[in-house]
Design a protein around this motif. Structure first.
Motif, short mmCIF file in Angstrom:
data_model
loop_
_atom_site.label_atom_id
_atom_site.label_comp_id
_atom_site.label_asym_id
_atom_site.label_seq_id
_atom_site.Cartn_x
_atom_site.Cartn_y
_atom_site.Cartn_z
N VAL A 38 0.83 -1.20 0.00
CA VAL A 38 0.00 0.00 0.00
C VAL A 38 0.87 1.25 0.00
CG1 VAL A 38 -2.12 -0.98 0.95
CG2 VAL A 38 -0.39 -0.09 2.49
N GLY A 39 2.09 1.16 0.51
CA GLY A 39 3.02 2.29 0.44
C GLY A 39 3.37 2.63 -1.00
N ASP A 40 3.63 1.59 -1.81
CA ASP A 40 3.91 1.81 -3.24
C ASP A 40 2.68 2.38 -3.95
OD1 ASP A 40 6.45 0.75 -2.86
OD2 ASP A 40 5.92 -1.23 -3.65
N LEU A 41 1.51 1.87 -3.60
CA LEU A 41 0.27 2.35 -4.19
C LEU A 41 0.03 3.81 -3.79
CD1 LEU A 41 -2.23 1.80 -5.91
CD2 LEU A 41 -3.29 0.75 -3.89
N LYS A 42 0.32 4.14 -2.55
CA LYS A 42 0.20 5.53 -2.06
C LYS A 42 1.07 6.46 -2.90
CE LYS A 42 1.39 8.50 1.89
NZ LYS A 42 2.38 9.40 1.35
N GLU A 43 2.31 6.07 -3.15
CA GLU A 43 3.21 6.89 -3.96
C GLU A 43 2.65 7.10 -5.36
OE1 GLU A 43 7.24 5.47 -3.97
OE2 GLU A 43 7.29 5.35 -1.78
N LEU A 50 -3.42 12.93 -6.48
CA LEU A 50 -4.37 12.81 -5.38
C LEU A 50 -3.61 12.93 -4.06
CD1 LEU A 50 -7.45 12.19 -5.12
CD2 LEU A 50 -6.79 9.84 -4.68
N ALA A 51 -4.05 13.78 -3.18
CA ALA A 51 -3.36 13.99 -1.91
C ALA A 51 -3.55 12.79 -0.98
CB ALA A 51 -3.88 15.25 -1.23
N CYS A 52 -2.46 12.40 -0.37
CA CYS A 52 -2.49 11.34 0.64
C CYS A 52 -1.47 11.72 1.71
CB CYS A 52 -2.16 9.98 0.01
SG CYS A 52 -2.28 8.59 1.17
N SER A 70 -5.93 3.86 4.70
CA SER A 70 -6.71 5.02 4.28
C SER A 70 -5.82 6.25 4.24
CB SER A 70 -7.90 5.24 5.22
OG SER A 70 -7.43 5.48 6.53
N CYS A 71 -6.22 7.19 3.40
CA CYS A 71 -5.56 8.49 3.26
C CYS A 71 -6.64 9.53 3.50
CB CYS A 71 -5.00 8.69 1.86
SG CYS A 71 -3.70 7.58 1.38
N VAL A 101 -14.81 2.64 -7.77
CA VAL A 101 -13.62 1.96 -7.29
C VAL A 101 -12.68 1.77 -8.47
CG1 VAL A 101 -12.72 -0.13 -6.20
CG2 VAL A 101 -15.01 0.68 -5.59
N ASN A 102 -11.44 2.24 -8.34
CA ASN A 102 -10.42 1.95 -9.35
C ASN A 102 -9.87 0.56 -9.06
OD1 ASN A 102 -10.21 5.11 -8.97
ND2 ASN A 102 -9.49 4.62 -11.01
N ILE A 103 -9.70 -0.21 -10.13
CA ILE A 103 -9.27 -1.60 -9.98
C ILE A 103 -8.08 -1.88 -10.89
CG2 ILE A 103 -9.98 -4.02 -10.18
CD1 ILE A 103 -12.92 -2.85 -10.15
N GLY A 104 -7.01 -2.40 -10.30
CA GLY A 104 -5.86 -2.86 -11.06
C GLY A 104 -5.76 -4.36 -10.93
N LYS A 105 -4.62 -4.92 -11.33
CA LYS A 105 -4.45 -6.38 -11.26
C LYS A 105 -4.52 -6.88 -9.83
CE LYS A 105 -1.77 -8.80 -13.77
NZ LYS A 105 -2.31 -9.73 -14.71
N ASN A 106 -3.93 -6.15 -8.87
CA ASN A 106 -3.94 -6.63 -7.49
C ASN A 106 -4.25 -5.50 -6.50
OD1 ASN A 106 -1.46 -5.19 -7.51
ND2 ASN A 106 -0.56 -6.61 -6.03
N TRP A 107 -4.93 -4.46 -6.94
CA TRP A 107 -5.17 -3.32 -6.07
C TRP A 107 -6.52 -2.66 -6.34
CZ3 TRP A 107 -5.95 1.18 -8.78
CH2 TRP A 107 -5.43 1.24 -10.06
N THR A 108 -6.97 -1.93 -5.34
CA THR A 108 -8.15 -1.07 -5.49
C THR A 108 -7.86 0.27 -4.84
OG1 THR A 108 -9.16 -1.93 -3.45
CG2 THR A 108 -9.85 -2.94 -5.54
N VAL A 109 -8.48 1.31 -5.38
CA VAL A 109 -8.44 2.64 -4.79
C VAL A 109 -9.86 3.19 -4.81
CG1 VAL A 109 -7.62 5.02 -5.02
CG2 VAL A 109 -6.07 3.13 -5.52
#
Length: 130
Positions: A38-43, A50-52, A70-71, A101-109
Motif C-alpha cells: 500500500v506504500g507503493d500504491l500511495k506513492e 491525489l493527496a495522501c 486510508s488516506c 472503485v479503481n481496480i488494477g491487477k492486485n489493487w483497489t483505490v
C-alpha cells in the motif's frame, strides 16, 4: 567548436529530449499493473495528483486484502494476493454502493476522483452506486 562536434551535440540533445518526451507520454498499463505494498500504491496515487498526506495502515487489513490503508476520510487503498480475494472484495462493495472503485491487477483505490487515478495508473473503474 567545429561543425562535427556541434552536429553531434545537437543529435545527442535531440535524442535525449525525444526519450524524455516518450517516457512522459507512455500510457499506464491497461490492466493497472501491480503494486507490492500500500506504500507503493500511495506513492503512485500521489504521483497521479491525489493527496495522501497521512497513510493510516489497517491492522489487521480489511477482510479480503493482504494490506489496506486510508488516506483521509474519502481515500482507501488496498492490495490483494490474488484474483479471488479481489473479486470477493468487489462483490462485497457492489451492494454497499461505493460510488466508484479503481481496480488494477492486485489493487483497489476508492477516492473522490476515479478518473484521475485511471488516467495515471490504468486499470478500470467500477461504478457501483450514486
Amino acid at each position: 567548436m567545429n561543425r562535427t562536434a556541434t552536429g553531434t551535440a545537437a543529435v545527442i540533445l535531440a535524442f535525449s529530449l525525444a526519450s524524455c518526451a516518450a517516457s512522459e507520454l507512455s500510457p499506464p498499463p491497461e490492466d493497472g499493473g501491480t503494486f507490492e505494498s500500500v506504500g507503493d500504491l500511495k506513492e503512485a496515487v500521489e504521483s497521479a495528483g491525489l493527496a495522501c498526506p497521512e497513510l493510516v495502515v489497517d491492522s489487521p487489513p480489511s477482510k479480503f486484502a493482504a494490506s489496506s490503508a486510508s488516506c483521509g476520510e474519502f481515500t482507501y487503498l488496498a492490495i490483494y494476493t490474488d484474483d479471488v480475494y479481489l473479486e470477493s472484495q468487489l462483490d462485497l462493495w457492489k451492494p454497499g454502493g461505493q460510488r466508484a472503485v479503481n481496480i488494477g491487477k492486485n489493487w483497489t483505490v476508492v477516492s473522490e476522483d476515479p478518473d484521475l487515478i485511471q488516467k495515471s495508473l490504468g486499470g478500470s473503474v467500477l461504478h457501483t452506486g450514486p
